[in-house]
Design a protein around this motif. Structure first.
Motif, PDB file in Angstrom:
ATOM      1  N   CYS A 452       0.839  -1.204   0.000  1.00 49.36           N
ATOM      2  CA  CYS A 452       0.000   0.000   0.000  1.00 49.36           C
ATOM      3  C   CYS A 452       0.869   1.247   0.000  1.00 49.36           C
ATOM      4  O   CYS A 452       1.838   1.348   0.764  1.00 49.36           O
ATOM      5  CB  CYS A 452      -0.898  -0.023   1.235  1.00 49.36           C
ATOM      6  SG  CYS A 452      -1.894   1.456   1.433  1.00 49.36           S
ATOM      7  N   HIS A 454       0.179   4.103   1.051  1.00 58.32           N
ATOM      8  CA  HIS A 454      -0.018   5.014   2.177  1.00 58.32           C
ATOM      9  C   HIS A 454       1.132   4.838   3.161  1.00 58.32           C
ATOM     10  O   HIS A 454       2.028   5.670   3.228  1.00 58.32           O
ATOM     11  CB  HIS A 454      -1.385   4.766   2.834  1.00 58.32           C
ATOM     12  CG  HIS A 454      -1.636   5.651   4.013  1.00 58.32           C
ATOM     13  ND1 HIS A 454      -2.083   5.171   5.215  1.00 58.32           N
ATOM     14  CD2 HIS A 454      -1.486   6.989   4.173  1.00 58.32           C
ATOM     15  CE1 HIS A 454      -2.204   6.190   6.068  1.00 58.32           C
ATOM     16  NE2 HIS A 454      -1.854   7.292   5.449  1.00 58.32           N
ATOM     17  N   LEU A 455       1.136   3.707   3.890  1.00 59.71           N
ATOM     18  CA  LEU A 455       2.220   3.494   4.853  1.00 59.71           C
ATOM     19  C   LEU A 455       2.800   2.092   4.783  1.00 59.71           C
ATOM     20  O   LEU A 455       3.466   1.656   5.715  1.00 59.71           O
ATOM     21  CB  LEU A 455       1.728   3.788   6.282  1.00 59.71           C
ATOM     22  CG  LEU A 455       1.440   5.261   6.585  1.00 59.71           C
ATOM     23  CD1 LEU A 455       0.845   5.411   7.981  1.00 59.71           C
ATOM     24  CD2 LEU A 455       2.686   6.113   6.460  1.00 59.71           C
ATOM     25  N   CYS A 457       1.417  -1.214   4.347  1.00 59.93           N
ATOM     26  CA  CYS A 457       0.806  -2.522   4.634  1.00 59.93           C
ATOM     27  C   CYS A 457       0.588  -3.277   3.323  1.00 59.93           C
ATOM     28  O   CYS A 457       0.705  -2.698   2.241  1.00 59.93           O
ATOM     29  CB  CYS A 457      -0.541  -2.347   5.328  1.00 59.93           C
ATOM     30  SG  CYS A 457      -0.416  -1.776   7.023  1.00 59.93           S
ATOM     31  N   CYS A 470      -6.700  -2.267   1.660  1.00 61.41           N
ATOM     32  CA  CYS A 470      -5.650  -2.263   2.683  1.00 61.41           C
ATOM     33  C   CYS A 470      -6.290  -2.381   4.069  1.00 61.41           C
ATOM     34  O   CYS A 470      -7.157  -1.585   4.425  1.00 61.41           O
ATOM     35  CB  CYS A 470      -4.829  -0.988   2.592  1.00 61.41           C
ATOM     36  SG  CYS A 470      -3.536  -0.968   3.855  1.00 61.41           S
ATOM     37  N   HIS A 473      -5.492   1.270   7.092  1.00 62.41           N
ATOM     38  CA  HIS A 473      -6.256   2.522   7.237  1.00 62.41           C
ATOM     39  C   HIS A 473      -7.305   2.670   6.142  1.00 62.41           C
ATOM     40  O   HIS A 473      -7.808   3.762   5.912  1.00 62.41           O
ATOM     41  CB  HIS A 473      -5.322   3.731   7.235  1.00 62.41           C
ATOM     42  CG  HIS A 473      -4.143   3.571   8.148  1.00 62.41           C
ATOM     43  ND1 HIS A 473      -2.875   3.322   7.679  1.00 62.41           N
ATOM     44  CD2 HIS A 473      -4.068   3.572   9.496  1.00 62.41           C
ATOM     45  CE1 HIS A 473      -2.051   3.191   8.709  1.00 62.41           C
ATOM     46  NE2 HIS A 473      -2.745   3.334   9.824  1.00 62.41           N
ATOM     47  N   SER A 475      -7.247   2.247   2.668  1.00 67.04           N
ATOM     48  CA  SER A 475      -7.062   2.613   1.256  1.00 67.04           C
ATOM     49  C   SER A 475      -7.534   1.460   0.380  1.00 67.04           C
ATOM     50  O   SER A 475      -7.325   0.292   0.699  1.00 67.04           O
ATOM     51  CB  SER A 475      -5.583   2.899   0.952  1.00 67.04           C
ATOM     52  OG  SER A 475      -5.201   4.093   1.570  1.00 67.04           O
TER      53      SER A 475
HETATM   54 FE1  FES Z   1      -2.609   1.160   3.651  1.00 68.35          FE
HETATM   55 FE2  FES Z   1      -2.479   3.011   5.577  1.00 68.35          FE
HETATM   56  S1  FES Z   1      -0.991   1.509   5.045  1.00 68.35           S
HETATM   57  S2  FES Z   1      -4.105   2.595   4.212  1.00 68.35           S
END
Ligand code: FES
Length: 502
Positions: A452, A454-455, A457, A470, A473, A475
């Motif tokens: 992902c 975002h961060l 995962c 994901c 969070h 996404s």
């Molecule tokens: Fe995927 Fe935050 S790591 S939404």
């Protein structure tokens, strides 16, 4: 692909261009759902110049996949809010949501919107004896909050004989027609609306947002995106969930008028909707955490079975799902982000965003206009303090951490690509790397990174919506990796698949 009853009964296509070039304005609003459009209306009415950027079509996110129910009582109900935050805060929640409902009603009248707005009662129903005590507590809380509530003993079928509460003066509407028509009315040189313009970068320092083909510089940014874009600590306090909806026709009998909520742990919401002489039932429920669906469960089938227990159901015409973000401490986060005095967020609406959205628009627009707002403190977005939210926050973060590591460290089964049926996806080991592989209906293959953006995962395949979701969070990405929703700004990276033979 799934389609909500609102998407199926509103005009197709986009009505506004994509952003190109560079624009300077007073406020840039990211997100064209009910929060964004109401903020755009209030800000332009107050004399501000506004640019609104929608990633896809207006209302195509949660607004167009909601229930269309407008109820002052949020889905957490009031008595848990009183227990957590006290009587005064609970009263402010009820008051502010009531004012948001009045604002929607006056907007419908003022802009002459044909969106089937009508006042209807809201029913809260205990389906077994274990819910009688919470029902009484909720009754007392609603009384304290000044709602027009009373016990109801003559509930219509399929709830006859059950105990419940009726709250008068609530409402229903067609949320997508509301957003689309209001956008048409307020669009002008001072309120510029763009569709198919996903934001790729938010520069909080210089108050600038970028899309693939344009840029907006402004004095303030509003993230009306359901959850903040990019990284924000508040995301650690939000639980992303998916919930399902079906709509169809009855073979016999009828669906009673109004909003009906059952109180069991896996609660359901039931309502009707009439279109061109056809009366549809709608059933919503079967929530689970995003990216953590039970692969053995067909959530639509479970919803249909519940519906068949209640009504003589004929064809199911529409199936859809929607995302919600539940805050650990029961209240949304509305206002300036902790990092910037010029960037505002509105998130954590649970499944009550059709009123929390307009309410967020009222609060943020007051803040930007330099006016006092009596509800600002209750919902302030900077109230997050690690540890304050107690076990629930801890549990959510344990869950996130678990997914950061579990998905990397557990050896995956090395299944052959041929095990993936057409129209499905899977995260698989392929040539020594983990790859999110999708096999389309014509047996074409595509592959993206499962990490992902975002961060970091690892995404999971969602077979009902055909998306990469994901679990951290919330996404969500299309099979080709493009962002559907959530905090991620960038698509999943493309991967090459070198297939040997067939
Ligand atoms: Fe995927 Fe935050 S790591 S939404």
């Amino acid at each position: 692909m799934t389609k909500s009853i609102w998407e199926a009964t509103s005009p197709d296509g986009t009505a506004f261009p994509s952003l190109t070039g560079s624009i300077e304005t007073d406020v840039v609003i990211i997100g064209g759902g009910i929060t964004g459009i109401m903020a755009a209306m209030l800000l332009t009415e107050g004399g501000k110049r506004v640019v609104m950027l929608e990633a896809k079509r207006l209302g195509s996110g949660s607004t167009g996949r909601s229930t269309g129910n407008l109820h002052i009582v949020p889905d957490e109900t009031l008595h848990p809010i009183r227990k957590k935050w006290g009587k005064e805060a609970m009263a402010l929640v009820a008051e502010s949501r009531g004012e948001a409902l009045k604002l929607l009603e006056s907007t419908v009248a003022e802009y002459n919107l044909d969106c089937r707005f009508c006042r209807r009662p809201h029913h809260l129903i205990a389906t077994d004896d274990s819910q009688l005590q919470p029902l009484e507590e909720e009754h007392a809380a609603m009384d304290e909050a000044g709602l027009m509530v009373s016990r109801v003993t003559d509930l219509p079928a399929p709830f006859s004989g059950r105990k419940g509460l009726i709250i008068e003066g609530q409402a229903q509407f067609h949320p997508l027609l509301f957003v689309q028509q209001l956008a048409g009315r307020i669009s002008s040189d001072r309120c510029r609306i763009f569709e198919n313009s996903p934001v790729r970068e938010i520069d909080e320092l210089h108050v600038r947002v970028k899309t693939d083909s344009g840029e907006v510089r402004a004095a303030a940014v509003i993230m009306a995106t359901h959850t903040p874009k990019g990284f924000n600590l508040v995301q650690t306090e939000l639980r992303p969930n998916r919930e399902y909806g079906i709509a169809g026709r009855l073979r016999s009998g009828t669906v009673p008028d109004g909003i009906f909520w059952t109180m069991q742990e896996m609660s359901h919401s039931i309502r009707s909707f009439e279109r061109e002489g056809t009366r549809y039932f709608m059933v919503i429920g079967e929530e689970h955490k995003t990216g953590q669906h039970d692969p053995k469960s067909d959530y639509f089938r479970r919803l249909e079975e519940y519906g068949r227990d209640c009504f003589d159901i004929g064809a199911i015409d529409f199936r859809w799902s929607a995302q919600n973000y539940r805050p650990a401490d029961l209240l949304p986060y509305i206002g300036r982000t902790a990092a910037s005095g010029k960037v505002h967020m509105a998130t954590g609406f649970s499944t009550s965003g059709l009123l929390y959205g307009p309410l967020a628009a009222m609060i943020i627009s007051d803040v930007i206009h330099g006016r006092e707002n009596r509800w600002e403190q209750v919902y302030r977005s900077t109230r997050f303090a690690p540890g304050k939210g107690g076990q629930k926050i801890f549990k959510e973060n344990v869950d996130v951490v678990k997914h950061f590591f579990k998905d990397y460290l557990t050896p995956s089964e090395k299944k052959q690509l041929g095990d993936i049926p057409p129209g499905s996806g899977k995260v698989a080991d392929f040539e020594g790397k983990r790859v999110a592989v999708y096999r389309d209906e014509q047996n074409g293959w595509s592959a993206v990174s499962p990490v992902c953006t975002h961060l970091g995962c690892v995404v999971h395949w969602n077979p009902l919506e055909k998306s990469w979701d994901c679990p951290c969070h919330g996404s969500r990405f299309a099979p080709d990796g493009s962002v559907i929703e959530g905090p991620a700004l960038e698509p999943l990276a493309r991967r090459e698949l070198h297939l040997r033979g067939s």
